[in-house]
Each structure stands twice: as structure tokens, then as C-alpha cells.
Scaffold this motif. Structure first.
Motif, PDB file in Angstrom:
ATOM      1  N   HIS A  17       0.884  -1.289  -0.014  1.00 56.73           N
ATOM      2  CA  HIS A  17       0.113  -0.062   0.086  1.00 56.73           C
ATOM      3  C   HIS A  17       0.887   1.231   0.058  1.00 56.73           C
ATOM      4  O   HIS A  17       0.505   2.170  -0.907  1.00 56.73           O
ATOM      5  CB  HIS A  17      -0.901  -0.016   1.192  1.00 56.73           C
ATOM      6  CG  HIS A  17      -1.915   1.176   1.320  1.00 56.73           C
ATOM      7  ND1 HIS A  17      -3.124   1.123   0.448  1.00 56.73           N
ATOM      8  CD2 HIS A  17      -1.817   2.276   1.959  1.00 56.73           C
ATOM      9  CE1 HIS A  17      -3.489   2.431   0.735  1.00 56.73           C
ATOM     10  NE2 HIS A  17      -2.870   2.959   1.649  1.00 56.73           N
ATOM     11  N   LEU A  18       1.973   1.322   0.913  1.00 51.68           N
ATOM     12  CA  LEU A  18       2.746   2.378   1.043  1.00 51.68           C
ATOM     13  C   LEU A  18       3.506   2.685  -0.347  1.00 51.68           C
ATOM     14  O   LEU A  18       3.396   3.763  -0.806  1.00 51.68           O
ATOM     15  CB  LEU A  18       3.784   2.219   1.874  1.00 51.68           C
ATOM     16  CG  LEU A  18       3.658   2.365   3.481  1.00 51.68           C
ATOM     17  CD1 LEU A  18       4.907   2.058   4.149  1.00 51.68           C
ATOM     18  CD2 LEU A  18       3.137   3.612   3.720  1.00 51.68           C
ATOM     19  N   SER A  20       2.357   1.679  -3.366  1.00 52.52           N
ATOM     20  CA  SER A  20       1.350   2.238  -4.399  1.00 52.52           C
ATOM     21  C   SER A  20       1.023   3.570  -4.177  1.00 52.52           C
ATOM     22  O   SER A  20       0.807   4.447  -5.139  1.00 52.52           O
ATOM     23  CB  SER A  20       0.156   1.262  -4.144  1.00 52.52           C
ATOM     24  OG  SER A  20      -0.585   1.906  -3.214  1.00 52.52           O
ATOM     25  N   GLU A  21       1.171   4.144  -3.006  1.00 50.99           N
ATOM     26  CA  GLU A  21       0.863   5.467  -3.072  1.00 50.99           C
ATOM     27  C   GLU A  21       2.081   6.720  -2.992  1.00 50.99           C
ATOM     28  O   GLU A  21       1.959   7.797  -3.159  1.00 50.99           O
ATOM     29  CB  GLU A  21       0.323   5.965  -1.648  1.00 50.99           C
ATOM     30  CG  GLU A  21      -1.077   5.115  -1.111  1.00 50.99           C
ATOM     31  CD  GLU A  21      -1.944   5.942  -0.146  1.00 50.99           C
ATOM     32  OE1 GLU A  21      -1.144   6.357   0.669  1.00 50.99           O
ATOM     33  OE2 GLU A  21      -3.072   6.001  -0.550  1.00 50.99           O
ATOM     34  N   ASN A  22       3.288   5.981  -3.169  1.00 50.16           N
ATOM     35  CA  ASN A  22       4.511   6.579  -3.402  1.00 50.16           C
ATOM     36  C   ASN A  22       5.520   6.310  -4.568  1.00 50.16           C
ATOM     37  O   ASN A  22       6.501   6.829  -4.734  1.00 50.16           O
ATOM     38  CB  ASN A  22       5.307   6.498  -2.174  1.00 50.16           C
ATOM     39  CG  ASN A  22       4.782   7.330  -0.881  1.00 50.16           C
ATOM     40  OD1 ASN A  22       4.722   8.321  -0.628  1.00 50.16           O
ATOM     41  ND2 ASN A  22       3.961   6.292  -0.195  1.00 50.16           N
ATOM     42  N   GLU A  23       4.736   5.924  -5.494  1.00 47.91           N
ATOM     43  CA  GLU A  23       5.504   5.567  -6.644  1.00 47.91           C
ATOM     44  C   GLU A  23       6.899   4.574  -6.343  1.00 47.91           C
ATOM     45  O   GLU A  23       6.515   3.259  -6.928  1.00 47.91           O
ATOM     46  CB  GLU A  23       5.984   6.794  -7.519  1.00 47.91           C
ATOM     47  CG  GLU A  23       6.548   6.475  -8.888  1.00 47.91           C
ATOM     48  CD  GLU A  23       5.549   6.586  -9.823  1.00 47.91           C
ATOM     49  OE1 GLU A  23       5.858   6.310 -11.237  1.00 47.91           O
ATOM     50  OE2 GLU A  23       4.573   7.120  -9.644  1.00 47.91           O
ATOM     51  N   LYS A  33       7.894   6.346   7.398  1.00 51.17           N
ATOM     52  CA  LYS A  33       6.641   6.444   6.837  1.00 51.17           C
ATOM     53  C   LYS A  33       5.691   6.032   7.694  1.00 51.17           C
ATOM     54  O   LYS A  33       4.427   6.558   8.224  1.00 51.17           O
ATOM     55  CB  LYS A  33       6.411   6.227   5.504  1.00 51.17           C
ATOM     56  CG  LYS A  33       5.308   6.967   4.643  1.00 51.17           C
ATOM     57  CD  LYS A  33       5.821   8.251   4.181  1.00 51.17           C
ATOM     58  CE  LYS A  33       4.503   8.902   3.584  1.00 51.17           C
ATOM     59  NZ  LYS A  33       4.609  10.212   3.203  1.00 51.17           N
ATOM     60  N   LYS A  78       9.596  -0.506  -6.505  1.00 44.20           N
ATOM     61  CA  LYS A  78       8.263  -0.156  -7.367  1.00 44.20           C
ATOM     62  C   LYS A  78       7.255  -1.153  -7.471  1.00 44.20           C
ATOM     63  O   LYS A  78       7.826  -2.454  -7.331  1.00 44.20           O
ATOM     64  CB  LYS A  78       8.847   0.225  -8.623  1.00 44.20           C
ATOM     65  CG  LYS A  78       8.493   1.487  -9.368  1.00 44.20           C
ATOM     66  CD  LYS A  78       9.109   1.567 -10.558  1.00 44.20           C
ATOM     67  CE  LYS A  78       8.686   2.972 -11.171  1.00 44.20           C
ATOM     68  NZ  LYS A  78       9.472   3.311 -12.238  1.00 44.20           N
ATOM     69  N   VAL A  87      -2.648  -5.162  -4.508  1.00 44.24           N
ATOM     70  CA  VAL A  87      -3.212  -4.090  -3.595  1.00 44.24           C
ATOM     71  C   VAL A  87      -4.449  -3.807  -3.777  1.00 44.24           C
ATOM     72  O   VAL A  87      -5.304  -3.660  -2.697  1.00 44.24           O
ATOM     73  CB  VAL A  87      -2.264  -2.448  -4.066  1.00 44.24           C
ATOM     74  CG1 VAL A  87      -2.787  -1.404  -3.544  1.00 44.24           C
ATOM     75  CG2 VAL A  87      -0.970  -2.761  -3.942  1.00 44.24           C
ATOM     76  N   THR A  88      -5.101  -3.755  -5.038  1.00 42.48           N
ATOM     77  CA  THR A  88      -6.689  -3.745  -5.164  1.00 42.48           C
ATOM     78  C   THR A  88      -7.328  -4.807  -4.520  1.00 42.48           C
ATOM     79  O   THR A  88      -8.431  -4.368  -3.554  1.00 42.48           O
ATOM     80  CB  THR A  88      -6.897  -3.931  -6.708  1.00 42.48           C
ATOM     81  OG1 THR A  88      -5.997  -3.051  -7.362  1.00 42.48           O
ATOM     82  CG2 THR A  88      -8.275  -3.141  -7.013  1.00 42.48           C
ATOM     83  N   SER A  91      -7.067  -4.370  -0.507  1.00 44.97           N
ATOM     84  CA  SER A  91      -7.539  -3.370  -0.074  1.00 44.97           C
ATOM     85  C   SER A  91      -9.059  -3.796   0.371  1.00 44.97           C
ATOM     86  O   SER A  91      -9.506  -3.511   1.648  1.00 44.97           O
ATOM     87  CB  SER A  91      -7.579  -2.179  -0.729  1.00 44.97           C
ATOM     88  OG  SER A  91      -6.302  -1.747  -0.949  1.00 44.97           O
TER      89      SER A  91
END
Lengths: 112, 227
Positions: A17-18, A20-23, A33, A78, A87-88, A91
Motif C-alpha cells: 500500500h505504501l 502504491s501511494e509513493n511510486e 513513513k 516499485k 493492492v486492489t 484493500s
């Protein structure tokens, strides 16, 4: 708070998740973080983080590149398309899981 | 994240040497740990500005407990083994596309019938199998030594996984043809055994070759970044 007991099963999801939110992210950045977002309630140790990162890299959910940052080498991670899919689905599963936990424990937000 | 600050080259070399002494032998893993420790040292120096580098470093290392990097290194070792087999499977899957599968299957059937019809070819085919093993071992050793030269003797995770997994495979798999040769028992030289062994050896040898080549590219990329 002894988050260590709970975090093991979620570490993979947290990491994915981290990223996916930070490239792209590197190991130390992830530990900071998590601490920052949770105000230090959750801490991720290196001993737990790196094996998970390497496992995800092996499973082709993460890809890694090395960069030279002012003389110091750094490994960036990455998400791969496969990692994106995880991730999808992760979640949705997590949301369902926490809703279930909420019903069992009737959890209230922590107060300081 | 201490972006503007950095440790000196000498201090980074000290951390690198320390990790090496603590049995973090693979360069790619060590790079990660050195970076992490450097960040922790910088964070500590920010908190205690009067502390010198070595005191800050040992204080950081102490926080890892009595086992130090043992956890990370051990976990990594087991991941490395899994990685090897995943990579081998990934290359094998690439081979398993419809035309190649049909071709491999047809060649295997052809080989089976040749060995079934001409019994005299069975023993030489066993020798061929052993020769292929030998060739594969020789090639792997050569690739390994060549890869080691790229970063002045450093090894990557892929190389480590490759040589451990490969020699484990050879050790286990080679028992069958070696025993057959030593016994010289013609009855055991059944084409139904020889054919899959030859096919598996060829596919495995090729997968291993490509894995070592991947390790070479990884080390060359690292070298380019380090310059």
C-alpha cells in the motif's frame, strides 16, 4: 503499544500500500513513513521489513532498482502490475476484515 | 529523510566492512543495509549532535539486539533459495509456450522410440546425459567466476541462489544416472527413464544458464551506478 503482535500478518499489505501511494520507496523511508502516519503506534523493524520486501520482489509483486544518491547506493522498490492487482484485492479484503473485527470487538477510536 | 546530509565515503566504507564481517556477503543485500544504517546514524547524530560517527554507529547497531543482523541474513538465505526455484520455474514457463511444448514433446517421443528400437544406443545416451551434466556444471562454474570478476569478487543474491540451488539439483538428480552407470544394468536403462531425464537436464541447464546471465546484467547495472 505492542504492535509487533498484530503487524506480522499485515506487513505485506502495508508495504504494498505504501509503495502504491509513493511510486517508489526504499526500506528506511518505509519504516519512517509508517511511524509518521501512525504517530509511532506502529513500528516496522528492519528484521521484519527486508525479508518481506525480498519475498515480494521474488514473487514479482515488486521490482527493484539501484540508484547512486550522492555517493551512497540505495535500492528503490516499485510496484509491478501483479503487485498492483494484489493492492486492489488486498484493500477490499482488509476493509471486510476490519469491518468484521469492528463487529467482534466493538472497537472505539483510541484516545490519547 | 536526511536527503541533504550524508556520511563521508570513509564512514560508508566502515559500515560496509562491518556488515561484511557480520556475514552479509551478498553485495545487493549489503547495499540496502548500509543505506539503512547510514540513515539511522544520521538521525541519531541529529538527536545527539556531539556524538561522533563511531559512537552513533555502535549505538544504532546495539538496537539490533544480541543477534544483530542474524535475522535479516537468515531470512534472506531462505528467500534466496526460494528465489532460485521461482526463477527456474519462470524460465521454464517461458519455454512452455504452445509451439515449444509441441516441439519438445515431439522430440521426446522421437527420442523415446529411437532408444526403444535401438537398444545399443541406451548406454551411450546415458553417457550423453552425464556429459550434459558435466557441461552444465562447467558452464555454471565459468559463469559464476566471470560474474564474480565484475564487482571485484562481490557476489549477488542471484549468484548465491543459483550456485546453491544448482548444485543441490545436480547432487540429487545425478544419483540416478550415476548409479545406472556404476551398476551397468541394461534392464534399468529404460527409454521411459532416460528420455525425461535428458529433457529435464537440457531444460534445467538452459534455465540455469539464463539465470546466471541475469545475475551478470544485475551486477553490471550495479557497477554502472557505483561509478
Amino acid at each position: 503499544m505492542k504492535s509487533k503482535r498484530y503487524i506480522k500478518g499485515f506487513l505485506e499489505d502495508i508495504v504494498l500500500h505504501l509503495i502504491s501511494e509513493n511510486e517508489e520507496m526504499y526500506g528506511y523511508e518505509m519504516t519512517k513513513k509508517v511511524q509518521e502516519i501512525t504517530n509511532g503506534v506502529i513500528t516496522v523493524t528492519e528484521g521484519a521489513l527486508y525479508p518481506i520486501l525480498h519475498k515480494l520482489e521474488n514473487e514479482n509483486k515488486l521490482s527493484a532498482t539501484f540508484k547512486n544518491e550522492s555517493g551512497r547506493m540505495r535500492k528503490y522498490y516499485k510496484l509491478t502490475p501483479e503487485g498492483g492487482k494484489t493492492v486492489t484485492t488486498g484493500s477490499t479484503e482488509l476493509a471486510e476484515f476490519f469491518a468484521g473485527m469492528q463487529q467482534i470487538f466493538n472497537l472505539k477510536p483510541a484516545t490519547k | 529523510m536526511n536527503a541533504s546530509k550524508n556520511l563521508s565515503a570513509e564512514e560508508l566504507r566502515f559500515i560496509d566492512g562491518f556488515c561484511k564481517k557480520k556475514d552479509i556477503k551478498y553485495v545487493d543485500l549489503r547495499i540496502e543495509l548500509v543505506d539503512h544504517l547510514a540513515e539511522l546514524v544520521l538521525a541519531r547524530q541529529e538527536k545527539f549532535p556531539n556524538e561522533n560517527f563511531k559512537d552513533a554507529f555502535y549505538a544504532v547497531y546495539k538496537s539490533y539486539g544480541i543477534f544483530g543482523f542474524l535475522d535479516v541474513a537468515q531470512e534472506h538465505e531462505s528467500q534466496m533459495q526460494k528465489r532460485y526455484w521461482r526463477e527456474i520455474w519462470r524460465y521454464t514457463k517461458q519455454w512452455l509456450t504452445p509451439p515449444k511444448v509441441v516441439l519438445t514433446f515431439a522430440l521426446s517421443i522421437g527420442l523415446y522410440f529411437i532408444l526403444d528400437t535401438f537398444e545399443a544406443l541406451r548406454y551411450p545416451s546415458l553417457i550423453l546425459l552425464l556429459a550434459l551434466f558435466g557441461l552444465s556444471i562447467g558452464l555454471t562454474v565459468m559463469q559464476f567466476l566471470r560474474n564474480k570478476k565484475i564487482l571485484n569478487g562481490e557476489q549477488s543474491i542471484l549468484m548465491g541462489g543459483a550456485h546453491q540451488g544448482f548444485f543441490w539439483f545436480i547432487y540429487v538428480f545425478m544419483q540416478i544416472p550415476l548409479r545406472l552407470v556404476l551398476r551397468g544394468d541394461e534392464l534399468n536403462l529404460h527409454p521411459g527413464l532416460l528420455t525425461p531425464m535428458l529433457v529435464i537436464t537440457i531444460i534445467f541447464g538452459l534455465a540455469n544458464y539464463f539465470l546466471q546471465e541475469k545475475a551478470k546484467t544485475q551486477l553490471q547495472d550495479l557497477k554502472a551506478q557505483m561509478l
